[in-house]
Design an enzyme around this catalytic site. Structure first.
Site, PDB file in Angstrom:
ATOM      1  N   PRO A 150       0.814  -1.198   0.000  1.00  0.00           N
ATOM      2  CA  PRO A 150       0.000   0.000   0.000  1.00  0.00           C
ATOM      3  C   PRO A 150       0.858   1.262   0.000  1.00  0.00           C
ATOM      4  O   PRO A 150       1.813   1.374   0.756  1.00  0.00           O
ATOM      5  CB  PRO A 150      -0.779  -0.106   1.307  1.00  0.00           C
ATOM      6  CG  PRO A 150      -0.780  -1.542   1.641  1.00  0.00           C
ATOM      7  CD  PRO A 150       0.433  -2.130   1.046  1.00  0.00           C
ATOM      8  N   GLU A 151       0.490   2.197  -0.841  1.00  0.00           N
ATOM      9  CA  GLU A 151       1.108   3.520  -0.841  1.00  0.00           C
ATOM     10  C   GLU A 151       0.100   4.479  -0.212  1.00  0.00           C
ATOM     11  O   GLU A 151      -0.916   4.039   0.309  1.00  0.00           O
ATOM     12  CB  GLU A 151       1.461   3.927  -2.282  1.00  0.00           C
ATOM     13  CG  GLU A 151       2.317   2.877  -2.978  1.00  0.00           C
ATOM     14  CD  GLU A 151       2.664   3.214  -4.420  1.00  0.00           C
ATOM     15  OE1 GLU A 151       2.936   4.388  -4.691  1.00  0.00           O
ATOM     16  OE2 GLU A 151       2.667   2.307  -5.258  1.00  0.00           O
ATOM     17  N   LYS A 189       2.975   6.535   4.450  1.00  0.00           N
ATOM     18  CA  LYS A 189       2.365   5.201   4.369  1.00  0.00           C
ATOM     19  C   LYS A 189       2.163   4.578   5.739  1.00  0.00           C
ATOM     20  O   LYS A 189       1.868   3.389   5.844  1.00  0.00           O
ATOM     21  CB  LYS A 189       3.261   4.275   3.534  1.00  0.00           C
ATOM     22  CG  LYS A 189       3.560   4.797   2.141  1.00  0.00           C
ATOM     23  CD  LYS A 189       4.625   3.959   1.462  1.00  0.00           C
ATOM     24  CE  LYS A 189       5.182   4.690   0.251  1.00  0.00           C
ATOM     25  NZ  LYS A 189       6.358   3.993  -0.311  1.00  0.00           N
ATOM     26  N   ARG A 219      14.163  -0.784  -8.299  1.00  0.00           N
ATOM     27  CA  ARG A 219      12.744  -1.026  -8.519  1.00  0.00           C
ATOM     28  C   ARG A 219      12.438  -1.046 -10.005  1.00  0.00           C
ATOM     29  O   ARG A 219      12.961  -0.250 -10.787  1.00  0.00           O
ATOM     30  CB  ARG A 219      11.896   0.076  -7.864  1.00  0.00           C
ATOM     31  CG  ARG A 219      12.265   0.394  -6.439  1.00  0.00           C
ATOM     32  CD  ARG A 219      12.299  -0.824  -5.556  1.00  0.00           C
ATOM     33  NE  ARG A 219      11.045  -1.535  -5.594  1.00  0.00           N
ATOM     34  CZ  ARG A 219      10.008  -1.225  -4.841  1.00  0.00           C
ATOM     35  NH1 ARG A 219      10.074  -0.248  -3.988  1.00  0.00           N
ATOM     36  NH2 ARG A 219       8.897  -1.905  -4.922  1.00  0.00           N
TER      37      ARG A 219
END
Length: 273
Positions: free
Chosen positions: A2-3, A53, A262
């Site tokens: 989750p961001e 977050k 990433r």
DNA sequence: ACTGTAACCTGCAGGC
DNA sequence: TGCCTGCAGGTTACAG
């Protein structure tokens, strides 16, 4: 994981479910990452807030005529979710649970165990370095194009790495970093950008995040809100997850490479350094 | 102080 | 069907 939009959706749902309740007892999976869950035992839930977050649950309890304050911090890692259960569960991926005084149980489930639980004195975040050094909230009115540009200029790393660092702006992860850079025509491997492009990036970040919040977050795999539903924002993505497909602006083929460890998708035609 | 990299975990999809 | 490899939305510790 989750961001910001996903954590915000979770926060909104969780707040009315646990505010005013008392945590009778906390339990955790035997790991240092979750063992502080039990330190919330006996406390009463005041508010459920969010910073970047991180979910921040303010707690209080009366002890010898004095009010003692604590903060329960939940970070969902990559695969974390929270929910409310009526009965005990044998789900092997529940890493922490809190028995509430109304008979319900607050559950923290996290398959990959990248999440984390902490109970700290209010605003004492030194055990959580990222939270301790976190940058401004994206919608903070004190965050201006000028201050954003100044923060971006203080480092020479790739712009995407800076967005993911949480130190310049809070709450962006891999999905919304790629989306924001695509929308503002900035290459993820740009290092320095001018004032105008910094302003355009900030505007894009705010647009991308508000749309995602409105859509209840982006669901790919594990993400669920406390009511068990998925978000709808995955249908609103222009860049993330679309490598090999045509750019929605210029029809060039979107590419993928690793930036800052990433997976990163971008349009080599319209995103420039 | 800053920057880059490996490590922490588990499940799943795709290739052979 | 089964095994193997690579990949996934994040943060942290550590080396240089």
């Amino acid at each position: 994981m989750p961001e910001l939009p996903e954590v915000e959706s979770i926060r909104c749902q969780l707040e009315p479910l646990i505010t005013g309740k008392t945590i009778i007892k906390g339990h955790s999976f035997p790991s240092k990452k979750f063992s502080q869950a039990k330190l919330a035992s006996g406390f009463h839930v005041q508010t459920v807030k969010r910073r970047g977050k991180y979910l921040l649950i303010n707690l209080d309890k009366e002890l010898g005529g004095k009010i003692k304050l604590k903060e329960l911090i939940i970070h969902l890692g990559m695969t974390g979710s929270v929910s409310i259960a009526k009965e005990k569960t044998d789900d092997p991926y529940v890493r922490a649970q809190w028995q509430l005084n109304d008979g319900q149980i607050l559950l923290f489930r996290d398959i990959r165990r990248f999440g984390r639980i902490a109970v700290v004195n209010p605003n004492d975040y030194k055990s959580l370095p990222t939270l301790n050094n976190i940058g401004p909230e994206p919608f903070d009115p004190n965050l201006t194009a000028a201050s954003f540009h100044k923060s971006l200029s203080s480092s020479r790393s790739h712009i995407k790495t800076k967005l993911l660092s949480q130190r310049i702006i809070a709450g962006l992860g891999n999905i919304y970093a790629d989306e924001s850079l695509w929308r503002s025509h900035i290459s993820p491997v740009a290092r320095r950008i001018g004032k105008d492009r910094s302003e355009s990036l900030l505007i894009s970040i705010r647009e991308v995040l508000s749309e995602a919040i409105k859509n209840g977050g982006t669901t790919f795999r594990d993400y669920r809100t406390p009511d068990g539903l998925t978000g709808k924002n995955q249908h609103n993505l222009d860049c993330y997850g679309r490598a090999g497909k045509a750019c929605n602006k210029c029809s060039s083929i979107l590419k993928n490479r690793i930036v800052g460890q990433r997976s990163t998708t971008w349009c080599p035609q319209c995103q420039i350094s």
